[in-house]
Enzyme design. Structure first.
Site, PDB file in Angstrom:
ATOM      1  N   CYS A   1      33.942 -32.369  90.245  1.00 40.31           N
ATOM      2  CA  CYS A   1      32.814 -32.333  90.630  1.00 40.31           C
ATOM      3  C   CYS A   1      31.018 -31.881  89.458  1.00 40.31           C
ATOM      4  CB  CYS A   1      32.077 -32.268  91.976  1.00 40.31           C
ATOM      5  SG  CYS A   1      30.274 -32.800  92.713  1.00 40.31           S
TER       6      CYS A   1
ATOM      7  N   GLU B   1      39.744 -29.664  96.857  1.00 41.40           N
ATOM      8  CA  GLU B   1      40.371 -29.005  97.433  1.00 41.40           C
ATOM      9  C   GLU B   1      39.279 -28.653  99.051  1.00 41.40           C
ATOM     10  OE1 GLU B   1      38.158 -29.652  95.488  1.00 41.40           O
ATOM     11  OE2 GLU B   1      36.146 -28.477  95.710  1.00 41.40           O
TER      12      GLU B   1
ATOM     13  N   ARG C   1      24.424 -37.374  87.002  1.00 42.76           N
ATOM     14  CA  ARG C   1      23.983 -36.265  88.210  1.00 42.76           C
ATOM     15  C   ARG C   1      23.692 -37.113  89.135  1.00 42.76           C
ATOM     16  NH1 ARG C   1      21.448 -30.145  85.731  1.00 42.76           N
ATOM     17  NH2 ARG C   1      22.278 -29.968  88.422  1.00 42.76           N
TER      18      ARG C   1
ATOM     19  N   ILE D   1      30.200 -34.387  97.156  1.00 43.12           N
ATOM     20  CA  ILE D   1      29.119 -34.177  97.960  1.00 43.12           C
ATOM     21  C   ILE D   1      27.463 -34.360  96.311  1.00 43.12           C
ATOM     22  CG2 ILE D   1      27.990 -32.047  98.889  1.00 43.12           C
ATOM     23  CD1 ILE D   1      31.209 -31.378  99.894  1.00 43.12           C
ATOM     24  N   ARG D   2      26.902 -34.172  96.386  1.00 42.73           N
ATOM     25  CA  ARG D   2      26.127 -34.642  96.102  1.00 42.73           C
ATOM     26  C   ARG D   2      26.518 -34.823  94.395  1.00 42.73           C
ATOM     27  NH1 ARG D   2      22.894 -30.825  94.135  1.00 42.73           N
ATOM     28  NH2 ARG D   2      24.419 -28.767  95.285  1.00 42.73           N
TER      29      ARG D   2
ATOM     30  N   GLY E   1      30.164 -26.713  92.467  1.00 39.45           N
ATOM     31  CA  GLY E   1      29.186 -26.281  92.999  1.00 39.45           C
ATOM     32  C   GLY E   1      27.990 -26.692  92.114  1.00 39.45           C
ATOM     33  N   GLU E   2      27.123 -25.892  91.166  1.00 42.81           N
ATOM     34  CA  GLU E   2      25.551 -25.813  90.744  1.00 42.81           C
ATOM     35  C   GLU E   2      25.983 -25.844  89.191  1.00 42.81           C
ATOM     36  OE1 GLU E   2      22.555 -27.913  89.178  1.00 42.81           O
ATOM     37  OE2 GLU E   2      23.408 -27.338  91.902  1.00 42.81           O
ATOM     38  N   SER E   3      26.132 -26.821  88.820  1.00 43.28           N
ATOM     39  CA  SER E   3      26.358 -27.303  87.307  1.00 43.28           C
ATOM     40  C   SER E   3      25.913 -26.225  86.178  1.00 43.28           C
ATOM     41  CB  SER E   3      26.673 -28.546  87.028  1.00 43.28           C
ATOM     42  OG  SER E   3      25.510 -29.092  86.836  1.00 43.28           O
TER      43      SER E   3
ATOM     44  N   HIS F   1      35.913 -33.338  95.741  1.00 45.56           N
ATOM     45  CA  HIS F   1      36.674 -32.852  96.021  1.00 45.56           C
ATOM     46  C   HIS F   1      37.513 -32.154  96.806  1.00 45.56           C
ATOM     47  CE1 HIS F   1      32.497 -30.256  95.587  1.00 45.56           C
ATOM     48  NE2 HIS F   1      31.937 -31.383  95.425  1.00 45.56           N
TER      49      HIS F   1
HETATM   50  N1  GLN Z   1      24.592 -31.640  91.732  1.00 46.58           N
HETATM   51  C1  GLN Z   1      25.872 -30.732  91.224  1.00 46.58           C
HETATM   52  C2  GLN Z   1      25.322 -30.991  90.657  1.00 46.58           C
HETATM   53  O1  GLN Z   1      24.664 -31.477  89.292  1.00 46.58           O
HETATM   54  C3  GLN Z   1      27.105 -30.851  92.052  1.00 46.58           C
HETATM   55  C4  GLN Z   1      27.591 -30.689  93.027  1.00 46.58           C
HETATM   56  C5  GLN Z   1      28.797 -30.436  93.451  1.00 46.58           C
HETATM   57  O2  GLN Z   1      29.465 -29.402  92.777  1.00 46.58           O
HETATM   58  N2  GLN Z   1      29.587 -30.758  94.614  1.00 46.58           N
HETATM   59  O3  GLN Z   1      25.639 -29.852  89.139  1.00 46.58           O
END
Ligand code: GLN
Length: 191
Positions: free
Chosen positions: A78, A172, A105, A134-135, A46-48, A170
């Site tokens: 991630c 999942e 990151r 993903i990112r 997600g977004e840390s 990921h």
């Molecule tokens: N780029 C996100 C972060 O820095 C992580 C991306 C992800 O969990 N798919 O939190």
């Protein structure tokens, strides 16, 4: 066996599905008291930054850190890997700061630089495993007790330190449950 999935944000429903499919009980965790009867916990992608803030403002950060320090198996995917890292290369903020890894990151660039590959990871599965990035972050440095499970293009993307597991990608979001099975084995062997 009950496996918690931090359910503030990100890909927690997908983890729930895998855990259920393997015959274990998934528990979406949002409150500290839910940590008490778990056999393991997954920190999803997600977004840390957002998840880190939510951990703080809900009072979950310290209880979660304590449980993991006491031996609760944890798997960060991630953003979850970022939450676990003791050091972030390009961010002054640290979150749980429990795993002896340095993480970069967004190491592969932005959303459009997301990609997937298929890789053999013998310790996890006899068959190639599809990996979705993903990112994604990757690990730039790892401590002496960290076991590297997988590298892609020379960068560490999966690692384990005792009861702590971290993956840049990921599992999942694929149909392959190999990593969920591997983590469930870690939960069963909890000291
Ligand atoms: N780029 C996100 C972060 O820095 C992580 C991306 C992800 O969990 N798919 O939190």
């Amino acid at each position: 066996m009950k496996i918690g999935i931090l359910g503030f944000q990100g890909a927690f429903v997908e983890h729930e599905r895998h855990i259920g499919r393997l015959g274990y009980e998934p528990v979406v965790v949002r409150y500290p008291q839910q940590l008490d009867d778990l056999d393991g916990i997954i920190l999803p992608g997600g977004e840390s930054t957002t998840m880190g803030k939510l951990l703080c403002c809900t009072g979950m950060l310290e209880p979660l850190r304590n449980k993991i320090q006491e031996g609760l198996p944890v798997w960060g995917t991630c953003a979850g890997m970022i939450l676990l890292a003791k050091k972030l290369e390009n961010d002054p903020v640290r979150h749980l700061a429990l795993m002896d890894i340095t993480v970069k990151r967004n190491a592969y660039g932005t959303q459009i630089d997301s990609f997937d590959v298929s890789v053999e990871i013998p310790k996890v599965s006899p068959d190639p495993i599809p990996l979705v990035f993903i990112r994604a972050p990757y690990i730039t440095e790892s401590g002496a007790n960290v076991e590297v499970l997988c590298k892609v293009e020379g960068h560490i993307v999966a690692a384990r330190e005792r009861h702590l597991l971290a993956t840049s990608f990921h599992p999942e979001l694929t149909d392959d449950s190999s990593f969920h099975r591997y983590f469930a084995e870690m939960c069963k062997k909890r000291e």
